[in-house]
Design a protein around this motif. Structure first.
Motif, mmCIF file in Angstrom:
data_model
loop_
_atom_site.group_PDB
_atom_site.id
_atom_site.type_symbol
_atom_site.label_atom_id
_atom_site.label_comp_id
_atom_site.label_asym_id
_atom_site.label_seq_id
_atom_site.Cartn_x
_atom_site.Cartn_y
_atom_site.Cartn_z
ATOM 1 N N VAL A 57 -30.334 79.401 108.146
ATOM 2 C CA VAL A 57 -29.100 80.223 108.258
ATOM 3 C C VAL A 57 -27.896 79.379 107.803
ATOM 4 O O VAL A 57 -27.106 79.611 106.955
ATOM 5 C CB VAL A 57 -28.968 80.796 109.445
ATOM 6 C CG1 VAL A 57 -27.929 81.791 109.446
ATOM 7 C CG2 VAL A 57 -29.989 81.840 109.760
ATOM 8 N N ALA A 58 -27.755 78.368 108.615
ATOM 9 C CA ALA A 58 -26.612 77.305 108.180
ATOM 10 C C ALA A 58 -26.595 76.847 106.777
ATOM 11 O O ALA A 58 -25.595 76.991 106.099
ATOM 12 C CB ALA A 58 -26.376 76.235 109.435
ATOM 13 N N THR A 59 -27.689 76.352 106.402
ATOM 14 C CA THR A 59 -28.014 75.959 105.042
ATOM 15 C C THR A 59 -27.516 77.325 104.068
ATOM 16 O O THR A 59 -27.088 76.545 102.919
ATOM 17 C CB THR A 59 -29.445 75.634 104.782
ATOM 18 O OG1 THR A 59 -29.726 74.617 105.683
ATOM 19 C CG2 THR A 59 -29.797 75.030 103.412
ATOM 20 N N ASP A 60 -28.055 78.477 104.297
ATOM 21 C CA ASP A 60 -27.480 79.612 103.446
ATOM 22 C C ASP A 60 -25.994 79.856 103.457
ATOM 23 O O ASP A 60 -25.541 79.982 102.596
ATOM 24 C CB ASP A 60 -28.253 80.846 103.835
ATOM 25 C CG ASP A 60 -29.885 80.780 103.425
ATOM 26 O OD1 ASP A 60 -30.303 80.040 102.541
ATOM 27 O OD2 ASP A 60 -30.636 81.637 104.094
ATOM 28 N N VAL A 61 -25.364 79.655 104.836
ATOM 29 C CA VAL A 61 -24.046 79.697 104.773
ATOM 30 C C VAL A 61 -23.429 78.769 104.042
ATOM 31 O O VAL A 61 -22.391 78.990 103.010
ATOM 32 C CB VAL A 61 -23.765 79.544 106.455
ATOM 33 C CG1 VAL A 61 -22.201 79.575 106.383
ATOM 34 C CG2 VAL A 61 -24.347 80.756 107.080
ATOM 35 N N MET A 62 -23.778 77.639 103.910
ATOM 36 C CA MET A 62 -23.045 76.331 103.490
ATOM 37 C C MET A 62 -23.297 76.579 101.634
ATOM 38 O O MET A 62 -22.330 76.470 101.068
ATOM 39 C CB MET A 62 -23.327 75.054 103.954
ATOM 40 C CG MET A 62 -23.052 75.025 105.490
ATOM 41 S SD MET A 62 -21.337 75.302 105.735
ATOM 42 C CE MET A 62 -20.609 73.275 105.559
ATOM 43 N N GLY A 63 -24.331 77.001 101.514
ATOM 44 C CA GLY A 63 -24.855 77.156 99.980
ATOM 45 C C GLY A 63 -24.160 78.521 99.357
ATOM 46 O O GLY A 63 -23.492 78.252 98.215
ATOM 47 N N GLU A 66 -20.353 77.132 98.638
ATOM 48 C CA GLU A 66 -20.452 76.342 97.372
ATOM 49 C C GLU A 66 -20.533 77.349 96.292
ATOM 50 O O GLU A 66 -19.753 76.971 95.239
ATOM 51 C CB GLU A 66 -21.583 75.256 97.608
ATOM 52 C CG GLU A 66 -21.432 74.076 98.627
ATOM 53 C CD GLU A 66 -22.229 73.118 98.445
ATOM 54 O OE1 GLU A 66 -23.304 73.078 99.217
ATOM 55 O OE2 GLU A 66 -22.088 72.294 97.607
ATOM 56 N N LYS A 67 -21.318 78.394 96.538
ATOM 57 C CA LYS A 67 -21.340 79.178 95.123
ATOM 58 C C LYS A 67 -20.258 79.957 95.119
ATOM 59 O O LYS A 67 -19.393 80.087 93.858
ATOM 60 C CB LYS A 67 -22.374 80.080 95.462
ATOM 61 C CG LYS A 67 -23.251 80.515 94.156
ATOM 62 C CD LYS A 67 -24.584 81.114 94.649
ATOM 63 C CE LYS A 67 -25.096 81.841 93.533
ATOM 64 N NZ LYS A 67 -26.667 82.454 93.874
ATOM 65 N N LEU A 68 -19.392 80.553 96.191
ATOM 66 C CA LEU A 68 -18.218 81.376 96.100
ATOM 67 C C LEU A 68 -17.106 80.499 95.441
ATOM 68 O O LEU A 68 -16.123 80.839 94.831
ATOM 69 C CB LEU A 68 -17.850 81.806 97.244
ATOM 70 C CG LEU A 68 -18.918 83.095 97.665
ATOM 71 C CD1 LEU A 68 -18.499 83.358 99.267
ATOM 72 C CD2 LEU A 68 -18.501 84.556 97.004
ATOM 73 N N VAL A 69 -16.942 79.114 96.173
ATOM 74 C CA VAL A 69 -15.730 78.312 95.843
ATOM 75 C C VAL A 69 -16.413 76.998 95.397
ATOM 76 O O VAL A 69 -16.743 76.001 96.197
ATOM 77 C CB VAL A 69 -14.913 77.933 97.254
ATOM 78 C CG1 VAL A 69 -13.618 77.325 96.916
ATOM 79 C CG2 VAL A 69 -14.764 79.631 97.989
ATOM 80 N N PRO A 70 -16.709 77.007 94.016
ATOM 81 C CA PRO A 70 -17.175 75.724 93.425
ATOM 82 C C PRO A 70 -16.492 74.448 93.783
ATOM 83 O O PRO A 70 -15.265 74.451 93.715
ATOM 84 C CB PRO A 70 -17.522 75.858 91.907
ATOM 85 C CG PRO A 70 -17.201 77.431 91.705
ATOM 86 C CD PRO A 70 -16.386 77.773 92.997
ATOM 87 N N ARG A 71 -17.222 73.249 93.909
ATOM 88 C CA ARG A 71 -16.441 71.949 94.150
ATOM 89 C C ARG A 71 -15.426 71.653 93.180
ATOM 90 O O ARG A 71 -14.435 71.244 93.174
ATOM 91 C CB ARG A 71 -17.483 70.914 94.433
ATOM 92 C CG ARG A 71 -17.213 69.433 94.641
ATOM 93 C CD ARG A 71 -16.654 69.283 95.920
ATOM 94 N NE ARG A 71 -15.979 67.863 96.307
ATOM 95 C CZ ARG A 71 -15.350 67.736 97.293
ATOM 96 N NH1 ARG A 71 -15.602 68.485 98.567
ATOM 97 N NH2 ARG A 71 -14.846 66.377 97.463
ATOM 98 N N ASN A 72 -16.184 71.910 91.590
ATOM 99 C CA ASN A 72 -15.257 71.737 90.588
ATOM 100 C C ASN A 72 -14.590 72.679 89.935
ATOM 101 O O ASN A 72 -15.473 73.468 89.419
ATOM 102 C CB ASN A 72 -16.300 70.885 89.649
ATOM 103 C CG ASN A 72 -16.892 69.706 90.007
ATOM 104 O OD1 ASN A 72 -16.171 68.751 90.680
ATOM 105 N ND2 ASN A 72 -18.246 69.599 89.760
ATOM 106 N N GLY A 73 -13.413 72.863 90.116
ATOM 107 C CA GLY A 73 -12.691 74.252 90.016
ATOM 108 C C GLY A 73 -12.843 74.778 88.549
ATOM 109 O O GLY A 73 -13.756 75.094 88.289
ATOM 110 N N PRO A 74 -11.832 74.846 87.626
ATOM 111 C CA PRO A 74 -10.608 73.699 87.682
ATOM 112 C C PRO A 74 -9.698 74.139 88.625
ATOM 113 O O PRO A 74 -9.443 75.446 89.178
ATOM 114 C CB PRO A 74 -9.885 74.028 86.349
ATOM 115 C CG PRO A 74 -10.306 75.475 86.045
ATOM 116 C CD PRO A 74 -11.736 75.688 86.545
ATOM 117 N N TYR A 75 -9.000 73.114 89.371
ATOM 118 C CA TYR A 75 -8.061 73.169 90.512
ATOM 119 C C TYR A 75 -6.827 72.525 90.035
ATOM 120 O O TYR A 75 -7.066 71.473 89.380
ATOM 121 C CB TYR A 75 -8.584 72.950 91.969
ATOM 122 C CG TYR A 75 -9.533 73.662 92.137
ATOM 123 C CD1 TYR A 75 -9.442 74.964 92.861
ATOM 124 C CD2 TYR A 75 -11.050 73.084 92.424
ATOM 125 C CE1 TYR A 75 -10.609 75.819 93.148
ATOM 126 C CE2 TYR A 75 -11.997 73.918 93.015
ATOM 127 C CZ TYR A 75 -11.747 75.165 93.220
ATOM 128 O OH TYR A 75 -12.854 75.789 93.535
#
Lengths: 134, 134, 134
Positions: A57-63, A66-75
């Motif tokens: 569950v925690a793996t799915d939450v963090m995944g 990451e999908k909703l707010v990608p590490r590489n923006g652009p920001y």
């Protein structure tokens, strides 16, 4: 009134079950009835309450985060960790939990998680005790 | 028990650092230890705690929320501001912050933000004082 | 200190206005000033505060959460309800509301919602009373 403990995170993104540590602080404080505020003083990590029985569950939450707010923006923020700031806002950076008879009363399947979004780092978690009312 | 202040927002979407205003209310109230609830009584605005040193972070936060929940849906609510309602739920409409020795104790990089999602408007923020426990 | 009530949800995904039930518990408890924590002890449901006048707003909120976090992942958690866990984290599983003179004081347009993400089920909601401070 306030107690703190450390969390050593080991990855850039990681959900860590801190329920045991919180329970120890509540027991050590010897509080009665009221509530505790589990508070994260950092801006690239969060606190949330959810299922802890199946680690998937925690793996799915963090995944999902990451999908909703990608590490590489652009920001725009030059430090490159805007995604971590945004995810912290989505989970929230604290939770208020009821305490009855000196024990945190949460749901059967609920656990308290520290969500690291910009690790690995040494993090601090605060536990504040609030009185009960009438 | 409760104090309020106004926030004048100047754009449809805007994050405003209200830490100074909250601190003033805490100082004026002369509270000791406990917590404050910073509460937004509106349904198209939110309250969140995050980095305030680099204004680009707030820009990235508001930009991410616009991307996650687009202004133009399609939505059913006829007023056309469903996105603002939804974003308010994602950030939350209040935060609970610890107070020790009459001062709000938040993280070094943390600031309290009022997030306008359907401005410009004159908004009210409530500050409620909750007692400490033992 | 704590009171509880049941919510019978009737669909897999449903937002239910529980403001009346919360108000009844506050009235029955005979509290004065302070705050209440409306707490959901479940991991696939949430609590949020938002507009309740037009039911289309709640429909849009639940629709947006379904779009952001789709029911069918892919996810790792074998029970197939990871989306419900994740949405619960996005809304939060509790809200803290001010109480003044024995009554919950929320905004004119605000209502308290129980958000079912994995129903239909019989759910429990807890109401905890926290004292006011000075």
């Amino acid at each position: 009134m306030m107690r703190t403990f450390k969390v050593e995170t080991e990855a850039q993104v990681q959900a860590i079950d801190i329920t045991g540590k919180v329970d120890s602080e509540v027991a050590a404080a010897g509080v009665g009835d009221g509530a505790i505020l589990v508070y994260c003083p950092h801006t690239t990590a969060g606190i949330y309450v959810n299922e802890g029985h199946d680690p998937d569950v925690a793996t799915d939450v963090m995944g999902a985060l990451e999908k909703l707010v990608p590490r590489n923006g652009p920001y725009r923020h030059a430090e490159g960790n805007s995604a971590a700031h945004i995810r912290s806002i989505l989970t929230g950076n604290g939770c208020l939990l009821p305490v009855l008879g000196g024990r945190t009363v949460i749901g059967t399947w609920q656990r308290i998680f520290f969500a690291e979004f910009d690790g690995p780092r040494t993090r601090t978690v605060q536990v504040h005790f609030l009185g009960g009312g009438r």
